[in-house]
Design a protein around this motif. Sequence first.
Motif, PDB file in Angstrom:
ATOM      1  N   PRO A  82       0.435  -1.686  -0.019  1.00 41.27           N
ATOM      2  CA  PRO A  82      -0.027  -0.019   0.270  1.00 41.27           C
ATOM      3  C   PRO A  82       1.185   0.995   0.758  1.00 41.27           C
ATOM      4  N   ALA A  83       1.784   1.411   1.061  1.00 42.38           N
ATOM      5  CA  ALA A  83       2.807   3.037   0.601  1.00 42.38           C
ATOM      6  C   ALA A  83       3.937   2.369  -0.908  1.00 42.38           C
ATOM      7  N   VAL A  84       3.679   1.571  -0.751  1.00 37.90           N
ATOM      8  CA  VAL A  84       4.598   2.349  -2.485  1.00 37.90           C
ATOM      9  C   VAL A  84       3.245   2.445  -3.119  1.00 37.90           C
ATOM     10  N   LEU A  85       2.320   1.928  -3.625  1.00 40.09           N
ATOM     11  CA  LEU A  85       0.783   2.672  -4.688  1.00 40.09           C
ATOM     12  C   LEU A  85       0.604   3.860  -3.993  1.00 40.09           C
ATOM     13  N   GLU A  86       0.571   4.225  -2.749  1.00 44.02           N
ATOM     14  CA  GLU A  86       0.716   5.598  -2.441  1.00 44.02           C
ATOM     15  C   GLU A  86       1.497   6.325  -2.794  1.00 44.02           C
ATOM     16  N   TYR A  87       2.374   6.278  -2.838  1.00 45.66           N
ATOM     17  CA  TYR A  87       4.267   7.119  -3.637  1.00 45.66           C
ATOM     18  C   TYR A  87       3.992   7.167  -4.599  1.00 45.66           C
ATOM     19  N   LEU A  88       3.686   5.714  -5.451  1.00 48.18           N
ATOM     20  CA  LEU A  88       3.194   5.715  -7.303  1.00 48.18           C
ATOM     21  C   LEU A  88       2.351   6.597  -7.566  1.00 48.18           C
ATOM     22  N   ASP A  89       1.479   6.686  -7.429  1.00 45.99           N
ATOM     23  CA  ASP A  89       0.231   6.974  -7.472  1.00 45.99           C
ATOM     24  C   ASP A  89      -0.068   8.793  -7.327  1.00 45.99           C
ATOM     25  N   SER A  90       0.780   9.035  -5.574  1.00 45.07           N
ATOM     26  CA  SER A  90       1.133  10.673  -5.932  1.00 45.07           C
ATOM     27  C   SER A  90       2.200  11.243  -6.931  1.00 45.07           C
ATOM     28  N   MET A  91       3.081  10.158  -7.633  1.00 43.31           N
ATOM     29  CA  MET A  91       4.111  10.859  -8.370  1.00 43.31           C
ATOM     30  C   MET A  91       3.244  10.640  -9.936  1.00 43.31           C
ATOM     31  N   ILE A  92       2.701   9.819  -9.950  1.00 47.83           N
ATOM     32  CA  ILE A  92       2.003   9.933 -11.033  1.00 47.83           C
ATOM     33  C   ILE A  92       1.189  11.222 -11.156  1.00 47.83           C
TER      34      ILE A  92
ATOM     35  N   GLU B 120     -13.252  -1.474  -7.819  1.00 48.40           N
ATOM     36  CA  GLU B 120     -13.622  -0.225  -6.776  1.00 48.40           C
ATOM     37  C   GLU B 120     -12.427   0.591  -5.267  1.00 48.40           C
ATOM     38  N   GLU B 121     -11.984  -0.743  -4.801  1.00 47.65           N
ATOM     39  CA  GLU B 121     -11.402   0.355  -3.578  1.00 47.65           C
ATOM     40  C   GLU B 121      -9.842   0.443  -4.342  1.00 47.65           C
ATOM     41  N   MET B 122      -8.797   0.112  -5.651  1.00 47.49           N
ATOM     42  CA  MET B 122      -8.078   0.326  -5.544  1.00 47.49           C
ATOM     43  C   MET B 122      -8.538   2.212  -6.419  1.00 47.49           C
ATOM     44  N   ALA B 123      -9.173   2.081  -7.239  1.00 44.66           N
ATOM     45  CA  ALA B 123     -10.065   3.628  -7.930  1.00 44.66           C
ATOM     46  C   ALA B 123      -9.677   4.356  -7.095  1.00 44.66           C
ATOM     47  N   ALA B 124     -10.596   4.044  -5.838  1.00 44.84           N
ATOM     48  CA  ALA B 124     -10.454   5.379  -4.703  1.00 44.84           C
ATOM     49  C   ALA B 124      -9.337   5.887  -4.072  1.00 44.84           C
ATOM     50  N   ARG B 125      -8.315   4.218  -3.400  1.00 41.15           N
ATOM     51  CA  ARG B 125      -7.266   4.323  -3.099  1.00 41.15           C
ATOM     52  C   ARG B 125      -6.699   4.853  -4.067  1.00 41.15           C
ATOM     53  N   TYR B 126      -6.217   5.108  -4.993  1.00 37.99           N
ATOM     54  CA  TYR B 126      -4.912   5.507  -5.893  1.00 37.99           C
ATOM     55  C   TYR B 126      -5.887   5.357  -7.121  1.00 37.99           C
ATOM     56  N   PRO B 127      -6.048   7.296  -7.288  1.00 39.80           N
ATOM     57  CA  PRO B 127      -7.213   7.365  -8.672  1.00 39.80           C
ATOM     58  C   PRO B 127      -6.020   7.822  -9.750  1.00 39.80           C
ATOM     59  N   HIS B 128      -4.911   8.209  -9.778  1.00 36.35           N
ATOM     60  CA  HIS B 128      -3.927   8.234 -10.563  1.00 36.35           C
ATOM     61  C   HIS B 128      -3.551   6.732 -11.143  1.00 36.35           C
ATOM     62  N   LEU B 129      -3.273   6.401 -10.364  1.00 35.01           N
ATOM     63  CA  LEU B 129      -2.536   4.940 -10.771  1.00 35.01           C
ATOM     64  C   LEU B 129      -4.377   3.892 -12.026  1.00 35.01           C
ATOM     65  N   THR B 130      -5.196   4.031 -11.476  1.00 37.76           N
ATOM     66  CA  THR B 130      -5.864   3.859 -12.161  1.00 37.76           C
ATOM     67  C   THR B 130      -6.190   4.560 -13.059  1.00 37.76           C
ATOM     68  N   GLU B 131      -6.092   5.666 -13.178  1.00 33.67           N
ATOM     69  CA  GLU B 131      -6.510   6.005 -14.805  1.00 33.67           C
ATOM     70  C   GLU B 131      -5.592   5.513 -15.606  1.00 33.67           C
ATOM     71  N   LEU B 132      -4.267   5.551 -15.069  1.00 33.67           N
ATOM     72  CA  LEU B 132      -2.987   5.026 -16.263  1.00 33.67           C
ATOM     73  C   LEU B 132      -2.849   3.627 -16.729  1.00 33.67           C
ATOM     74  N   ALA B 133      -3.564   3.293 -15.455  1.00 40.33           N
ATOM     75  CA  ALA B 133      -3.720   1.657 -16.180  1.00 40.33           C
ATOM     76  C   ALA B 133      -5.178   1.155 -16.816  1.00 40.33           C
ATOM     77  N   ARG B 134      -5.836   2.339 -16.307  1.00 32.64           N
ATOM     78  CA  ARG B 134      -6.999   1.980 -17.853  1.00 32.64           C
ATOM     79  C   ARG B 134      -6.725   3.077 -18.559  1.00 32.64           C
ATOM     80  N   ALA B 135      -6.112   3.762 -19.380  1.00 30.30           N
ATOM     81  CA  ALA B 135      -5.340   4.221 -20.337  1.00 30.30           C
ATOM     82  C   ALA B 135      -4.977   3.059 -21.587  1.00 30.30           C
ATOM     83  N   VAL B 136      -3.397   2.709 -20.933  1.00 30.78           N
ATOM     84  CA  VAL B 136      -2.576   1.611 -21.764  1.00 30.78           C
ATOM     85  C   VAL B 136      -2.819   1.070 -22.467  1.00 30.78           C
TER      86      VAL B 136
END
Length: 233
Positions: A123-133, A181-197
Amino acid sequence: MAEITTQAGAAAQPRAPLSRGRVLAAAVALADEGGVDALSMRRIAQSLGVVPMALYKHVANKNELLDGMIDVLMGEIDPPAAGTDWKTAVRRRVLSARRMLLRHPWAPAVIESRVKARPTPTPAVLEYLDSMIGIFRSGGFSTDLVHHAMHVMGSRLLGFSQELFQDTPDGEPDPDAPPPEEMAARYPHLTELARAVAHDRRSVVGSGCDDQFEFEFALDLTLDGLERLRATA
């Protein structure tokens, strides 16, 4: 008599209750001291003054311990700088991550091994990557360009130089991952990127990524940067 009273008072002071945080902090300290290979539940228990079985109430096994230790280290990385441009914000966080790794030389190998071993980062790595995105997106990057930038940055985002985006050997989903749905709420930027590529299952640089394109993108970006340096030298 005063000495006896003092000693008795000190002995009567309650010991801090065992917690997941204390277990992980002790594990990080021991890894800093002797390396992660010398880490064991027995040594952690000895450092905390408890029996080894007491630790399993807070970490189920060695892998969960390592994942928790990674999350502790991620907490040492500076938060995003306010009021700066995207390049300054990214650079400061990456350099903060590198300073963290220099304090904990064992960490890069553990991070790399755990990224390879589990489909979903901690979770901490996901939060960090999400914030960087989020920093890239706020700086005006399209999701497509962020996707390529994350490959170019790779594990440099975490302060060292190895490919960050790895799949597990069998490519199976992580059973412990939160629902979509929980992933999308917690890590919106990662989710957006995963859906776009776009996805290519034969990729080795990441889940569904175009190996050749990412290789050429990173090569061209590096050469462009070297050319700019050459022109200003």
